[in-house]
Design a protein around this motif. Structure first.
Motif, PDB file in Angstrom:
ATOM      1  N   SER A   1      17.471  18.476  73.228  1.00 29.37           N
ATOM      2  CA  SER A   1      17.639  19.728  73.963  1.00 29.37           C
ATOM      3  C   SER A   1      18.838  20.508  73.433  1.00 29.37           C
ATOM      4  O   SER A   1      18.846  21.740  73.469  1.00 29.37           O
ATOM      5  CB  SER A   1      17.749  19.478  75.463  1.00 29.37           C
ATOM      6  N   GLY A   2      19.841  19.809  72.913  1.00 29.91           N
ATOM      7  CA  GLY A   2      20.974  20.481  72.274  1.00 29.91           C
ATOM      8  C   GLY A   2      20.535  21.222  71.025  1.00 29.91           C
ATOM      9  O   GLY A   2      20.987  22.336  70.757  1.00 29.91           O
ATOM     10  N   LEU A   3      19.642  20.612  70.262  1.00 33.56           N
ATOM     11  CA  LEU A   3      19.094  21.272  69.072  1.00 33.56           C
ATOM     12  C   LEU A   3      18.297  22.509  69.468  1.00 33.56           C
ATOM     13  O   LEU A   3      18.470  23.580  68.880  1.00 33.56           O
ATOM     14  CB  LEU A   3      18.207  20.302  68.278  1.00 33.56           C
ATOM     15  N   VAL A   4      17.451  22.382  70.479  1.00 28.43           N
ATOM     16  CA  VAL A   4      16.653  23.525  70.945  1.00 28.43           C
ATOM     17  C   VAL A   4      17.576  24.632  71.446  1.00 28.43           C
ATOM     18  O   VAL A   4      17.386  25.812  71.121  1.00 28.43           O
ATOM     19  CB  VAL A   4      15.650  23.094  72.044  1.00 28.43           C
ATOM     20  N   LEU A   5      18.591  24.271  72.203  1.00 26.23           N
ATOM     21  CA  LEU A   5      19.541  25.258  72.711  1.00 26.23           C
ATOM     22  C   LEU A   5      20.296  25.937  71.564  1.00 26.23           C
ATOM     23  O   LEU A   5      20.516  27.149  71.587  1.00 26.23           O
ATOM     24  CB  LEU A   5      20.526  24.605  73.686  1.00 26.23           C
ATOM     25  N   ALA A   6      20.678  25.171  70.552  1.00 25.28           N
ATOM     26  CA  ALA A   6      21.376  25.743  69.395  1.00 25.28           C
ATOM     27  C   ALA A   6      20.495  26.763  68.675  1.00 25.28           C
ATOM     28  O   ALA A   6      20.959  27.836  68.288  1.00 25.28           O
ATOM     29  CB  ALA A   6      21.818  24.635  68.441  1.00 25.28           C
ATOM     30  N   VAL A   7      19.215  26.442  68.519  1.00 25.52           N
ATOM     31  CA  VAL A   7      18.287  27.369  67.870  1.00 25.52           C
ATOM     32  C   VAL A   7      18.134  28.638  68.717  1.00 25.52           C
ATOM     33  O   VAL A   7      18.167  29.757  68.184  1.00 25.52           O
ATOM     34  CB  VAL A   7      16.910  26.696  67.616  1.00 25.52           C
ATOM     35  N   VAL A   8      17.988  28.467  70.021  1.00 22.64           N
ATOM     36  CA  VAL A   8      17.865  29.624  70.918  1.00 22.64           C
ATOM     37  C   VAL A   8      19.115  30.500  70.820  1.00 22.64           C
ATOM     38  O   VAL A   8      19.016  31.732  70.705  1.00 22.64           O
ATOM     39  CB  VAL A   8      17.611  29.177  72.377  1.00 22.64           C
TER      40      VAL A   8
END
Length: 163
Positions: A108-115
């Motif tokens: 979820s940290g990766l997804v948040l970073a991309v967002v």
């Protein structure tokens, strides 16, 4: 669907950007919202800047406590990781282009970073166009974004607790 909103084959500019602009012009925004978007994008840039200055924790969690932050209270008191454990480590790997390690630390940290990364140019394009680019219903869009991120975080946390 209104035929005026569809890009046509006879169009002189057949680029993807033109098609997107025609399909989703976005809602108009005033100077206060444009200022907020500028501040938001600078905040995101600063966050990525801080992440570049941090060293990822080799254990996948604990990066944030290295500078000045205290350890995770949930992990300390209950001996289980909290839903956000590993997010800082995930961000520090992401800014280094270490996508696999970022996902391993906290998906979820990766997804948040991309967002967050996508939001920077989106904010500036919106400021330039005086419209929320590609967004016609900001409340619905924000609700979907938040619900999706929370769902990913909770699902990943459940997997981490069970495995």
């Amino acid at each position: 669907m209104n035929s005026n909103l569809k890009p046509t084959a006879n169009s002189t500019d057949s680029s993807l950007l033109s098609a997107l602009r025609t399909l989703h012009p976005g809602i108009s925004i005033g100077w206060r919202m444009r200022l907020l978007l500028i501040v938001w994008s600078l905040f995101l840039i600063a966050g990525f800047g801080v992440a570049t200055q941090m060293t990822p924790d080799s254990g996948g969690s604990g990066t944030r406590q290295k500078p000045v932050f205290a350890p995770c209270i949930i992990k300390t008191r209950f001996s289980i990781p909290c839903p956000s454990c590993g997010m800082t480590t995930s961000f520090t790997h992401f800014v280094r282009g270490q996508i696999r390690q970022s996902a391993e630390a906290n998906t979820s940290g990766l997804v948040l970073a991309v967002v967050c990364l996508v939001m920077i140019p989106w904010s500036w394009i919106s400021v330039y166009r005086h419209r929320l680019w590609l967004v016609s219903q900001p409340e619905t869009c924000l609700l979907w974004l938040i619900c999706s991120l929370v769902s990913i975080t909770v699902i990943e946390w459940a997997f981490r607790l069970n495995f």
